[in-house]
Design a protein around this motif. Structure first.
Motif, PDB file in Angstrom:
ATOM      1  N   MET A   6       0.966  -1.304   0.181  1.00 34.56           N
ATOM      2  CA  MET A   6       0.002  -0.086   0.161  1.00 34.56           C
ATOM      3  C   MET A   6       0.874   1.419  -0.128  1.00 34.56           C
ATOM      4  SD  MET A   6      -3.037  -0.733   2.799  1.00 34.56           S
ATOM      5  CE  MET A   6      -3.745   0.532   2.511  1.00 34.56           C
ATOM      6  N   ARG A   7       0.412   2.242  -0.853  1.00 40.06           N
ATOM      7  CA  ARG A   7       1.274   3.229  -0.809  1.00 40.06           C
ATOM      8  C   ARG A   7       0.382   4.330  -0.067  1.00 40.06           C
ATOM      9  NH1 ARG A   7       2.726   3.292  -7.269  1.00 40.06           N
ATOM     10  NH2 ARG A   7       4.066   1.378  -7.065  1.00 40.06           N
ATOM     11  N   ILE A   8       0.777   4.664   1.022  1.00 38.43           N
ATOM     12  CA  ILE A   8       0.079   5.965   1.759  1.00 38.43           C
ATOM     13  C   ILE A   8       0.886   6.654   2.584  1.00 38.43           C
ATOM     14  CG2 ILE A   8      -2.140   4.485   1.903  1.00 38.43           C
ATOM     15  CD1 ILE A   8      -1.219   4.061   5.115  1.00 38.43           C
ATOM     16  N   THR A   9       0.860   7.674   2.731  1.00 39.02           N
ATOM     17  CA  THR A   9       1.877   8.652   3.583  1.00 39.02           C
ATOM     18  C   THR A   9       1.635   8.361   4.778  1.00 39.02           C
ATOM     19  OG1 THR A   9       0.212  10.712   3.796  1.00 39.02           O
ATOM     20  CG2 THR A   9       1.471  10.387   1.764  1.00 39.02           C
ATOM     21  N   LYS A  10       2.655   8.807   5.743  1.00 39.69           N
ATOM     22  CA  LYS A  10       2.637   8.659   7.155  1.00 39.69           C
ATOM     23  C   LYS A  10       1.551   9.675   7.667  1.00 39.69           C
ATOM     24  CE  LYS A  10       7.611   7.678   7.865  1.00 39.69           C
ATOM     25  NZ  LYS A  10       8.960   8.435   8.455  1.00 39.69           N
ATOM     26  N   GLY A  11       1.082  10.770   7.061  1.00 39.79           N
ATOM     27  CA  GLY A  11       0.250  11.562   7.640  1.00 39.79           C
ATOM     28  C   GLY A  11      -1.163  10.977   7.398  1.00 39.79           C
ATOM     29  N   THR A  12      -1.363   9.993   6.448  1.00 38.21           N
ATOM     30  CA  THR A  12      -2.696   9.510   6.165  1.00 38.21           C
ATOM     31  C   THR A  12      -2.677   8.295   7.079  1.00 38.21           C
ATOM     32  OG1 THR A  12      -2.485  10.089   3.722  1.00 38.21           O
ATOM     33  CG2 THR A  12      -3.974   8.196   4.314  1.00 38.21           C
ATOM     34  N   ALA A  13      -1.754   7.555   7.394  1.00 33.57           N
ATOM     35  CA  ALA A  13      -1.797   6.546   8.436  1.00 33.57           C
ATOM     36  C   ALA A  13      -2.084   7.062   9.671  1.00 33.57           C
ATOM     37  CB  ALA A  13      -0.491   5.716   8.381  1.00 33.57           C
ATOM     38  N   SER A  14      -1.267   8.263  10.084  1.00 35.18           N
ATOM     39  CA  SER A  14      -1.629   8.671  11.401  1.00 35.18           C
ATOM     40  C   SER A  14      -2.906   9.269  11.736  1.00 35.18           C
ATOM     41  CB  SER A  14      -0.681   9.925  11.786  1.00 35.18           C
ATOM     42  OG  SER A  14       0.656   9.558  11.870  1.00 35.18           O
ATOM     43  N   LYS A  15      -3.565   9.946  10.625  1.00 33.98           N
ATOM     44  CA  LYS A  15      -5.048  10.354  10.637  1.00 33.98           C
ATOM     45  C   LYS A  15      -5.773   9.296  10.622  1.00 33.98           C
ATOM     46  CE  LYS A  15      -8.119  13.006   8.111  1.00 33.98           C
ATOM     47  NZ  LYS A  15      -8.385  13.931   6.994  1.00 33.98           N
TER      48      LYS A  15
END
Length: 81
Positions: A1-10
């Motif tokens: 999966m390509r997600i940003t750290k910000g997206t994961a944290s949110k």
């Protein structure tokens, strides 16, 4: 999966605020686990989406490997943030 750290944290924060996951620490690493209600939600979603997923799998199997690769690239391109 390509997600940003910000997206994961949110996403983790939203799941936690809804009581679906809990956070714990083990050996200097942070881990997450489903709460009882999170497990119930997971099981419910799995029951609802399983037939749909099987149908999608059958339809994708009708495409050649090259066509499947192209479909995957399309999906990845248009689901990136």
């Amino acid at each position: 999966m390509r997600i940003t750290k910000g997206t994961a944290s949110k996403t983790i924060a939203q799941l936690g605020s809804k009581g679906l996951i809990s956070k714990f620490q083990r050996e200097d690493k942070v881990h997450f686990r489903l709460t009882e209600i999170g497990q119930l939600a997971f099981e419910t979603i799995t029951v609802i989406t399983s037939p749909r997923s099987s149908d999608i799998d059958r339809k994708l199997d009708s495409y050649s490997p090259d066509e499947q690769k192209l479909i995957l690239q399309f999906i990845e391109r248009y689901t990136e943030e």
